[in-house]
Design a protein around this motif. Structure first.
Motif, PDB file in Angstrom:
ATOM      1  N   LYS A  66       0.814  -1.319   0.003  1.00  0.00           N
ATOM      2  CA  LYS A  66      -0.001   0.000   0.070  1.00  0.00           C
ATOM      3  C   LYS A  66       1.042   1.270   0.136  1.00  0.00           C
ATOM      4  N   TRP A  67       0.867   1.904  -0.983  1.00  0.00           N
ATOM      5  CA  TRP A  67       1.584   3.288  -1.048  1.00  0.00           C
ATOM      6  C   TRP A  67       1.285   3.994  -0.122  1.00  0.00           C
ATOM      7  N   PRO A  68       2.065   4.741   0.634  1.00  0.00           N
ATOM      8  CA  PRO A  68       1.459   5.459   1.719  1.00  0.00           C
ATOM      9  C   PRO A  68       0.750   6.622   1.241  1.00  0.00           C
ATOM     10  N   SER A  69      -0.530   6.833   1.654  1.00  0.00           N
ATOM     11  CA  SER A  69      -1.448   7.976   1.127  1.00  0.00           C
ATOM     12  C   SER A  69      -0.756   9.137   1.203  1.00  0.00           C
ATOM     13  N   ASP A  70      -0.160   9.697   2.174  1.00  0.00           N
ATOM     14  CA  ASP A  70       0.373  11.004   2.343  1.00  0.00           C
ATOM     15  C   ASP A  70       1.741  11.056   2.160  1.00  0.00           C
ATOM     16  N   ALA A  71       2.287  10.192   1.069  1.00  0.00           N
ATOM     17  CA  ALA A  71       3.931  10.386   0.542  1.00  0.00           C
ATOM     18  C   ALA A  71       3.983  10.560  -0.978  1.00  0.00           C
ATOM     19  N   THR A  72       4.995  11.092  -1.309  1.00  0.00           N
ATOM     20  CA  THR A  72       5.140  11.383  -2.722  1.00  0.00           C
ATOM     21  C   THR A  72       6.647  11.594  -2.885  1.00  0.00           C
ATOM     22  N   THR A  73       7.034  11.241  -4.288  1.00  0.00           N
ATOM     23  CA  THR A  73       8.586  11.595  -4.511  1.00  0.00           C
ATOM     24  C   THR A  73       8.522  13.098  -4.938  1.00  0.00           C
ATOM     25  N   GLY A  74       7.401  13.586  -5.242  1.00  0.00           N
ATOM     26  CA  GLY A  74       7.400  15.167  -5.837  1.00  0.00           C
ATOM     27  C   GLY A  74       6.724  14.973  -7.217  1.00  0.00           C
ATOM     28  N   PHE A  75       6.723  13.830  -7.975  1.00  0.00           N
ATOM     29  CA  PHE A  75       6.305  13.725  -9.287  1.00  0.00           C
ATOM     30  C   PHE A  75       5.144  12.515  -9.422  1.00  0.00           C
ATOM     31  N   ILE A  93      13.039   1.592  -1.252  1.00  0.00           N
ATOM     32  CA  ILE A  93      12.276   2.470  -2.043  1.00  0.00           C
ATOM     33  C   ILE A  93      11.365   3.470  -1.406  1.00  0.00           C
ATOM     34  N   LEU A  94      10.827   3.012  -0.452  1.00  0.00           N
ATOM     35  CA  LEU A  94       9.969   3.692   0.683  1.00  0.00           C
ATOM     36  C   LEU A  94      10.637   4.315   1.866  1.00  0.00           C
ATOM     37  N   THR A  95      11.856   4.697   1.598  1.00  0.00           N
ATOM     38  CA  THR A  95      12.509   5.491   2.783  1.00  0.00           C
ATOM     39  C   THR A  95      12.967   6.920   2.312  1.00  0.00           C
ATOM     40  N   LYS A  96      12.813   7.757   3.179  1.00  0.00           N
ATOM     41  CA  LYS A  96      13.486   9.266   2.788  1.00  0.00           C
ATOM     42  C   LYS A  96      14.873   9.087   2.494  1.00  0.00           C
ATOM     43  N   PRO A  97      15.250  10.097   1.494  1.00  0.00           N
ATOM     44  CA  PRO A  97      14.318  11.295   0.939  1.00  0.00           C
ATOM     45  C   PRO A  97      13.711  11.066   0.007  1.00  0.00           C
ATOM     46  N   ILE A  98      13.642   9.831  -0.757  1.00  0.00           N
ATOM     47  CA  ILE A  98      12.841   9.551  -2.035  1.00  0.00           C
ATOM     48  C   ILE A  98      11.394  10.001  -1.952  1.00  0.00           C
ATOM     49  N   ILE A  99      10.878   9.544  -0.762  1.00  0.00           N
ATOM     50  CA  ILE A  99       9.189  10.164  -0.703  1.00  0.00           C
ATOM     51  C   ILE A  99       9.116  10.879   0.591  1.00  0.00           C
ATOM     52  N   GLN A 100       8.381  11.787   0.398  1.00  0.00           N
ATOM     53  CA  GLN A 100       8.045  12.877   1.479  1.00  0.00           C
ATOM     54  C   GLN A 100       6.520  12.962   1.595  1.00  0.00           C
ATOM     55  N   LYS A 101       6.272  13.321   2.907  1.00  0.00           N
ATOM     56  CA  LYS A 101       4.599  13.693   3.143  1.00  0.00           C
ATOM     57  C   LYS A 101       4.193  14.856   2.256  1.00  0.00           C
ATOM     58  N   LYS A 102       2.939  14.574   1.643  1.00  0.00           N
ATOM     59  CA  LYS A 102       2.336  15.684   0.752  1.00  0.00           C
ATOM     60  C   LYS A 102       2.019  16.823   1.585  1.00  0.00           C
ATOM     61  N   LYS A 103       2.441  17.803   0.993  1.00  0.00           N
ATOM     62  CA  LYS A 103       2.055  19.296   1.935  1.00  0.00           C
ATOM     63  C   LYS A 103       0.656  19.671   1.695  1.00  0.00           C
TER      64      LYS A 103
END
Length: 317
Positions: A195-204, A307-317
């Motif tokens: 389950k991809w974290p709902s509040d996370a993104t790479t920014g793209f 893959i699922l660790t910072k700083p690749i993904i971050q919380k959506k603002k």
């Protein structure tokens, strides 16, 4: 000799880990079992967790609320109402990813000890678990939680059928599911996909979507390669992983060309490389030894968590 004798009489702490993602359960197990005198028990369903709670006196529980056969909130309530073998006042940690606000609100009513956000950093989680195991929190009597549960049931609106979070996520990873169905018959076990974290993104969003597909395929391959005695479609599924990696790299090129100085690229390529360099072909035969399964399981789990660790993904603002 005296030290060994003391250690042997130290009571083990039993930790319950509940998540329908097979890789997540194994990651949690690897992270926490290094704590002295800790024994971990994993479950991917409410029913399995209930069996463990009736068999062992659990000292701490980490629970994902979105499970294939119900809500992890049912497990939280069962513990607090004193319906298990162990104590009702144990520390309970829940995952906040893909969780409805009402569910989190109810968890607070049942005095969960901590809310853990995904993605998880191993060292931080281990410290939090050790702190909870070594501290006591004042919890009300089981009867108090029984009354709360009765009130919630009385006030609950009529149930309306709606897609579960798992179904929503399955829709979001539609391309991966379609590829999977071509050669592999799906069963309930495949509901353990990431389950991809709902509040996370790479920014793209272009990269997010492709990473979801890759994580889905990696988790599927890991489950069948390590949990099944025979994996007849291993070669075909390795090709699907390769397709996901090619698709991901293709999507990255124009974005990187337009924004080459972003700090995301170096760790991103390092972690994708971890997956690309996994010796998949070595594990492409229908049957492999238990020793090879164990080694591959650990290697793939490390790459998947990367893959699922910072700083690749971050919380959506």
């Amino acid at each position: 000799m005296v030290v060994d004798k003391v250690k042997s009489h130290t009571k083990a702490k039993h930790i319950l880990l509940v998540d329908d993602v097979n890789l997540m359960c194994q990651f949690l197990n690897e992270t926490l079992r290094v704590i002295p005198n800790v024994e971990c028990h994993t479950a991917s369903r409410v029913t399995t967790a209930d069996t463990i709670l009736q068999r062992y006196a659990i000292d701490l529980a980490i629970i994902d609320l979105n499970l294939p056969d119900g809500s992890g909130l049912d497990i939280v309530k069962k513990i607090r109402k004193g319906e298990c073998k162990g104590e009702h006042d144990i520390p309970i940690l829940i995952f906040s990813g893909n969780t409805y606000k009402q569910a989190v609100k109810e968890c607070l009513l049942f005095q969960v000890s901590d809310i853990v956000a995904k993605p998880i950093i191993a060292i931080e989680l281990r410290k939090r678990v050790e702190n909870h195991l070594n501290s006591q929190k004042k919890i009300k009597a089981p009867e108090y939680y029984c009354e709360i549960d009765k009130k919630l049931l009385a006030d609950a609106p009529p149930k309306v059928n709606k897609p579960s979070p798992s179904i929503v996520n399955a829709t979001q990873t539609n391309s991966a599911v379609n590829r999977l169905k071509t050669e592999t018959k799906l069963d309930d076990s495949v509901n353990q996909f990431i389950k991809w974290p709902s509040d996370a993104t790479t920014g793209f969003h272009q990269i997010d979507r492709r990473l979801k597909d890759l994580c889905f395929q990696l988790n599927h391959f890991h489950f069948y390669r390590t949990e099944k005695d025979v994996y007849p479609t291993a070669k075909e599924d390795i090709k699907k992983i390769s397709m996901c990696l090619d698709d991901l790299n293709f999507a990255i090129r124009p974005i990187k060309a337009a924004q080459p100085t972003l700090p995301i690229w170096k760790p991103f390529y390092e972690r994708i490389k971890m997956t690309e360099e996994l010796p998949f072909q070595k594990y492409s035969t229908p049957k492999i030894s238990s020793e090879n399964k164990t080694f591959f399981s650990k290697s793939l789990r490390t790459a998947w968590m990367g893959i699922l660790t910072k700083p690749i993904i971050q919380k959506k603002k």
